[in-house]
Design a protein around this motif. Sequence first.
Motif, short mmCIF file in Angstrom:
data_model
loop_
_atom_site.label_atom_id
_atom_site.label_comp_id
_atom_site.label_asym_id
_atom_site.label_seq_id
_atom_site.Cartn_x
_atom_site.Cartn_y
_atom_site.Cartn_z
N CYS A 163 0.84 -1.21 0.00
CA CYS A 163 0.00 0.00 0.00
C CYS A 163 0.87 1.26 0.00
CB CYS A 163 -0.94 0.01 1.21
SG CYS A 163 -2.28 -1.19 1.08
N HIS A 164 1.94 1.22 0.77
CA HIS A 164 2.88 2.36 0.80
C HIS A 164 3.52 2.56 -0.58
CE1 HIS A 164 5.53 5.35 2.43
NE2 HIS A 164 6.60 4.66 2.02
N LEU A 165 3.94 1.48 -1.21
CA LEU A 165 4.50 1.57 -2.56
C LEU A 165 3.50 2.19 -3.53
CD1 LEU A 165 6.38 -1.82 -2.86
CD2 LEU A 165 7.38 0.42 -3.33
N GLN A 166 2.26 1.77 -3.43
CA GLN A 166 1.22 2.30 -4.31
C GLN A 166 1.01 3.79 -4.06
OE1 GLN A 166 -0.21 0.83 -6.87
NE2 GLN A 166 -1.53 2.55 -7.33
N SER A 167 1.12 4.21 -2.81
CA SER A 167 0.89 5.63 -2.50
C SER A 167 2.04 6.52 -2.97
CB SER A 167 0.63 5.83 -1.00
OG SER A 167 1.83 5.64 -0.26
N ILE A 168 3.26 6.02 -2.93
CA ILE A 168 4.38 6.87 -3.35
C ILE A 168 4.73 6.74 -4.82
CG2 ILE A 168 5.39 6.99 -1.04
CD1 ILE A 168 7.49 4.96 -1.94
N SER A 169 4.23 5.67 -5.45
CA SER A 169 4.54 5.45 -6.87
C SER A 169 3.37 4.76 -7.56
CB SER A 169 5.82 4.60 -6.97
OG SER A 169 6.25 4.51 -8.29
N PRO A 170 2.21 5.44 -7.58
CA PRO A 170 1.00 4.80 -8.13
C PRO A 170 1.15 4.44 -9.60
CG PRO A 170 0.62 7.14 -7.70
CD PRO A 170 1.98 6.81 -7.18
N GLY A 171 0.74 3.22 -9.92
CA GLY A 171 0.75 2.77 -11.30
C GLY A 171 2.12 2.44 -11.88
N SER A 172 3.15 2.54 -11.06
CA SER A 172 4.51 2.26 -11.54
C SER A 172 4.73 0.75 -11.68
CB SER A 172 5.54 2.84 -10.59
OG SER A 172 5.55 2.12 -9.37
N ASP A 173 5.79 0.40 -12.39
CA ASP A 173 6.15 -1.01 -12.50
C ASP A 173 6.39 -1.61 -11.12
OD1 ASP A 173 6.01 -0.96 -15.26
OD2 ASP A 173 8.18 -0.73 -15.53
N VAL A 174 7.02 -0.84 -10.25
CA VAL A 174 7.36 -1.34 -8.91
C VAL A 174 6.09 -1.63 -8.10
CG1 VAL A 174 8.47 -0.75 -6.72
CG2 VAL A 174 9.60 -0.20 -8.87
N SER A 175 5.14 -0.70 -8.09
CA SER A 175 3.92 -0.94 -7.31
C SER A 175 3.08 -2.05 -7.94
CB SER A 175 3.11 0.35 -7.14
OG SER A 175 2.64 0.84 -8.36
N THR A 176 3.11 -2.14 -9.27
CA THR A 176 2.41 -3.23 -9.95
C THR A 176 3.01 -4.57 -9.56
OG1 THR A 176 1.81 -1.82 -11.81
CG2 THR A 176 1.84 -4.20 -12.21
N LEU A 177 4.32 -4.67 -9.59
CA LEU A 177 5.00 -5.90 -9.20
C LEU A 177 4.68 -6.25 -7.75
CD1 LEU A 177 7.01 -8.20 -9.79
CD2 LEU A 177 8.84 -6.62 -9.11
N ALA A 178 4.73 -5.27 -6.87
CA ALA A 178 4.43 -5.52 -5.46
C ALA A 178 3.02 -6.07 -5.27
CB ALA A 178 4.60 -4.23 -4.66
N ASN A 179 2.06 -5.48 -5.97
CA ASN A 179 0.68 -5.96 -5.85
C ASN A 179 0.53 -7.37 -6.39
OD1 ASN A 179 -0.45 -3.71 -4.57
ND2 ASN A 179 -0.71 -2.64 -6.50
N ALA A 180 1.17 -7.66 -7.50
CA ALA A 180 1.08 -9.00 -8.08
C ALA A 180 1.70 -10.04 -7.15
CB ALA A 180 1.75 -9.03 -9.45
N ILE A 181 2.86 -9.73 -6.62
CA ILE A 181 3.53 -10.66 -5.70
C ILE A 181 2.69 -10.87 -4.44
CG2 ILE A 181 5.54 -10.93 -4.19
CD1 ILE A 181 7.19 -9.57 -6.42
N LEU A 182 2.09 -9.81 -3.95
CA LEU A 182 1.25 -9.93 -2.75
C LEU A 182 0.05 -10.84 -3.03
CD1 LEU A 182 0.98 -9.06 0.17
CD2 LEU A 182 -0.32 -7.08 -0.63
#
Length: 134
Positions: free
Chosen positions: A29-48
């Motif tokens: 959630c923190h990743l999504q808030s600081i970098s919404p829609g980025s590859d990093v937040s997308t990867l984090a959500n998929a892994i979760l």
Amino acid sequence: MEDDLEVLVSNLLFEIGEGQLSRATEIACHLQSISPGSDVSTLANAILHMAHGRALDAIHALAGHEEKFPHIKAFCLYVLCDPSWEGIAREHENSENDDIRHAMKTLLGQQVEDQDREEKHAEQYFTSSAGLHV
């Protein structure tokens, strides 16, 4: 900022490995808030989603980023027993990206050696040995 994101992804993977999914969710959630829609937040959500055993949700989380993370999509399809995983794996087994190439070759070898692996064991195998790096 990129270093901070990599640290957060490393922390996310650590928390998942420790079975701390609520803490991993906070990090995602923190990743999504600081970098919404980025590859990093997308990867984090998929892994979760994968850590929660929701491979289909992980595929949906990758929407628009499949080309960047074909190894994640192929693994999710493998877990779902969808035969299209093999086409993706074969298409990327010689990728210039070391992590993608290794993951695809591992997944293709796994098909030959261990066709009857249980879903949970397959998830643990992929997340610990496929080199998930941003």
